[in-house]
Design an enzyme around this catalytic site. Structure first.
Site, PDB file in Angstrom:
ATOM      1  N   ARG A 122       0.847  -1.194   0.000  1.00 32.62           N
ATOM      2  CA  ARG A 122       0.000   0.000   0.000  1.00 32.62           C
ATOM      3  C   ARG A 122       0.881   1.243   0.000  1.00 32.62           C
ATOM      4  O   ARG A 122       1.053   1.913   1.021  1.00 32.62           O
ATOM      5  CB  ARG A 122      -0.957  -0.040   1.186  1.00 32.62           C
ATOM      6  CG  ARG A 122      -2.060  -1.061   0.970  1.00 32.62           C
ATOM      7  CD  ARG A 122      -3.147  -1.006   2.010  1.00 32.62           C
ATOM      8  NE  ARG A 122      -4.330  -1.702   1.529  1.00 32.62           N
ATOM      9  CZ  ARG A 122      -5.430  -1.880   2.247  1.00 32.62           C
ATOM     10  NH1 ARG A 122      -5.502  -1.412   3.482  1.00 32.62           N
ATOM     11  NH2 ARG A 122      -6.469  -2.530   1.743  1.00 32.62           N
ATOM     12  N   GLN A 127      -1.136   2.258  -5.923  1.00 35.59           N
ATOM     13  CA  GLN A 127      -2.570   2.414  -5.695  1.00 35.59           C
ATOM     14  C   GLN A 127      -3.393   1.911  -6.875  1.00 35.59           C
ATOM     15  O   GLN A 127      -4.439   1.289  -6.700  1.00 35.59           O
ATOM     16  CB  GLN A 127      -2.900   3.885  -5.417  1.00 35.59           C
ATOM     17  CG  GLN A 127      -2.503   4.341  -4.021  1.00 35.59           C
ATOM     18  CD  GLN A 127      -2.876   5.783  -3.770  1.00 35.59           C
ATOM     19  OE1 GLN A 127      -3.015   6.576  -4.701  1.00 35.59           O
ATOM     20  NE2 GLN A 127      -3.040   6.145  -2.507  1.00 35.59           N
ATOM     21  N   ASP A 130      -3.911  -1.922  -6.737  1.00 41.76           N
ATOM     22  CA  ASP A 130      -4.419  -2.473  -5.476  1.00 41.76           C
ATOM     23  C   ASP A 130      -5.729  -3.226  -5.701  1.00 41.76           C
ATOM     24  O   ASP A 130      -6.819  -2.651  -5.615  1.00 41.76           O
ATOM     25  CB  ASP A 130      -4.607  -1.334  -4.476  1.00 41.76           C
ATOM     26  CG  ASP A 130      -4.961  -1.826  -3.081  1.00 41.76           C
ATOM     27  OD1 ASP A 130      -5.216  -3.031  -2.915  1.00 41.76           O
ATOM     28  OD2 ASP A 130      -4.983  -0.991  -2.152  1.00 41.76           O
ATOM     29  N   SER A 133      -8.341  -3.268  -2.739  1.00 35.09           N
ATOM     30  CA  SER A 133      -9.169  -2.074  -2.615  1.00 35.09           C
ATOM     31  C   SER A 133     -10.223  -1.999  -3.712  1.00 35.09           C
ATOM     32  O   SER A 133     -11.392  -1.688  -3.445  1.00 35.09           O
ATOM     33  CB  SER A 133      -8.295  -0.815  -2.640  1.00 35.09           C
ATOM     34  OG  SER A 133      -7.504  -0.732  -1.469  1.00 35.09           O
ATOM     35  N   TYR A 230      -3.563  -1.425   8.750  1.00 33.82           N
ATOM     36  CA  TYR A 230      -4.465  -2.528   9.079  1.00 33.82           C
ATOM     37  C   TYR A 230      -4.800  -2.511  10.570  1.00 33.82           C
ATOM     38  O   TYR A 230      -4.054  -1.994  11.402  1.00 33.82           O
ATOM     39  CB  TYR A 230      -3.837  -3.881   8.729  1.00 33.82           C
ATOM     40  CG  TYR A 230      -3.665  -4.113   7.253  1.00 33.82           C
ATOM     41  CD1 TYR A 230      -4.754  -4.420   6.448  1.00 33.82           C
ATOM     42  CD2 TYR A 230      -2.408  -4.034   6.648  1.00 33.82           C
ATOM     43  CE1 TYR A 230      -4.600  -4.644   5.092  1.00 33.82           C
ATOM     44  CE2 TYR A 230      -2.245  -4.258   5.301  1.00 33.82           C
ATOM     45  CZ  TYR A 230      -3.349  -4.564   4.519  1.00 33.82           C
ATOM     46  OH  TYR A 230      -3.198  -4.778   3.182  1.00 33.82           O
TER      47      TYR A 230
END
Length: 377
Positions: A122, A127, A130, A133, A230
């Site tokens: 991350r 991004q 990902d 996500s 997390y």
């Protein structure tokens, strides 16, 4: 440079690893793209659509992968597929390796170089790659749609000549990507939304979406987040306090959506059978963690169950895949963004940089061995 894309064998998996848009972009980088016939049908993509951008549609998976340098799939390729790959070929997918050491070892034994997209770090440059996500975002949206379907009542408050219809009360447990999208979607539908999470940073995010935050905000709560963003496992004492608060809150809710997952661990149990029983008849719980053991006691993978008290527990598997066309669109872009970093654009050949932090983080097998640190004994 040949890139193969296969039809997913699981009948519950409607996603595909490439779209005509990303196929065209791969071809623009000098690749030959081979797509197994029917690969995109469950994502509303025809073989003709791939052909129109220059991809080659093959009759079988074996035809697609036999000379492939890269194989792109949604889920981990089967042993039958791996057996047809040449040594050193790249297999890139969501590998779901935890708890399946034998399958990962078997993959390594074939000589395939495997990359697990769910291990993408991350960081800012990753991004766009990902997959967790992009897919969790859709799962959060779909969870609300599924809840609305099962609820059987209207979501927004409605003032009519015949009387006022109260707004549905929705409680979202876990305010990560899926949870935040669930909050936003439920708010768009007119629900009164509350949410909880053990990460302090989530409070501001929840409130920014117009929902009320519910949590025991003590000192442990303030330290309950890893550097990677997390949630940390919480102490038994904190869990007991939070459970008491949540139990009282759940009694008043019409819909509960749970999204809590900890990488590499079973899903934490958030909602007990007693909490479920305390809800009103016709209430709905949607468990997005059902495939990892479930956040809700009584949830069953792949089933919608109704308790004797008339409460429905929704345990759909692969929730993002329930809107496969959109999920494939995003997943295919995630894959393209990563594979593009593995290609020498000037020479138009694969050129994996083993010192790249993205490669180090995602490489699972190489040269006949499992190499990811999380799976080394």
């Amino acid at each position: 440079m040949k890139i193969a894309v296969l039809k997913e064998p699981d009948p519950e998996e409607g996603r595909v690893a490439i779209t005509p848009e990303t196929a065209k972009r791969f071809i623009g980088l000098g690749a030959t793209v081979l797509v197994e016939t029917g690969a995109g049908l469950r994502s509303l993509i025809l073989d003709f659509d791939y052909s129109m951008v220059g991809a080659v549609v093959t009759e079988t998976a074996a035809d697609a992968v036999r000379e492939a340098d890269v194989v792109l799939t949604v889920r981990r390729p089967s042993q039958d597929v791996l057996a047809h790959l040449k040594t050193g070929a790249l297999a890139i997918a969501m590998m779901d390796p935890y708890g399946d050491d034998a399958a990962i070892k078997a993959m390594a034994d074939t000589g395939v170089t495997a990359f697990a997209m769910e291990f993408m770090p991350r960081i800012t440059r990753a991004q766009v790659m990902d997959v967790l996500s992009s897919q969790a975002n859709l799962a959060g949206y779909q969870a609300v749609i599924d809840a609305a379907y099962e609820y059987g009542r209207a979501f927004p408050m409605m003032m009519t000549a015949a009387g006022t219809v109260p707004a549905a009360r929705v409680f979202v447990m876990g305010a990560g990507v899926a949870g935040l999208q669930a909050i936003a979607t439920a708010r768009r539908l007119g629900a009164v939304v509350t949410a909880t999470d053990v990460r302090p940073a989530a409070k501001e995010q929840v409130e920014s979406l117009g929902a009320k935050f519910v949590a025991v905000e003590d000192e442990e709560f303030k330290q309950a987040e890893t550097a990677a963003g997390y949630a940390k496992p919480m102490s038994a004492e904190y869990q007991a306090k939070q459970a008491a608060l949540v139990a009282e809150h759940i009694k008043k809710q019409d819909i509960v959506i749970t999204t809590a997952l900890i990488p590499g661990r079973p899903a934490p149990r958030l909602v007990s059978a007693d909490m479920v029983k305390s809800m009103k008849p016709g209430s709905v719980l949607v468990d997005l963690a059902v495939e990892r053991g479930g956040n809700v006691e009584g949830s069953k993978p792949g089933e919608v169950t109704t308790t004797p008290e008339g409460i429905r527990i929704v345990g759909h598997r692969n929730v993002a895949g329930r809107i496969a066309a959109t999920a494939s669109q995003l997943y295919a872009k995630n894959l393209f963004a990563f594979v593009e970093t593995l290609i020498d654009k000037k020479e138009k050949v694969l050129a994996v940089n083993w010192d790249d932090e993205l490669v180090k983080a995602t490489a699972l097998t190489r040269d006949g061995a499992v190499i990811h640190p999380a799976f080394l004994n």
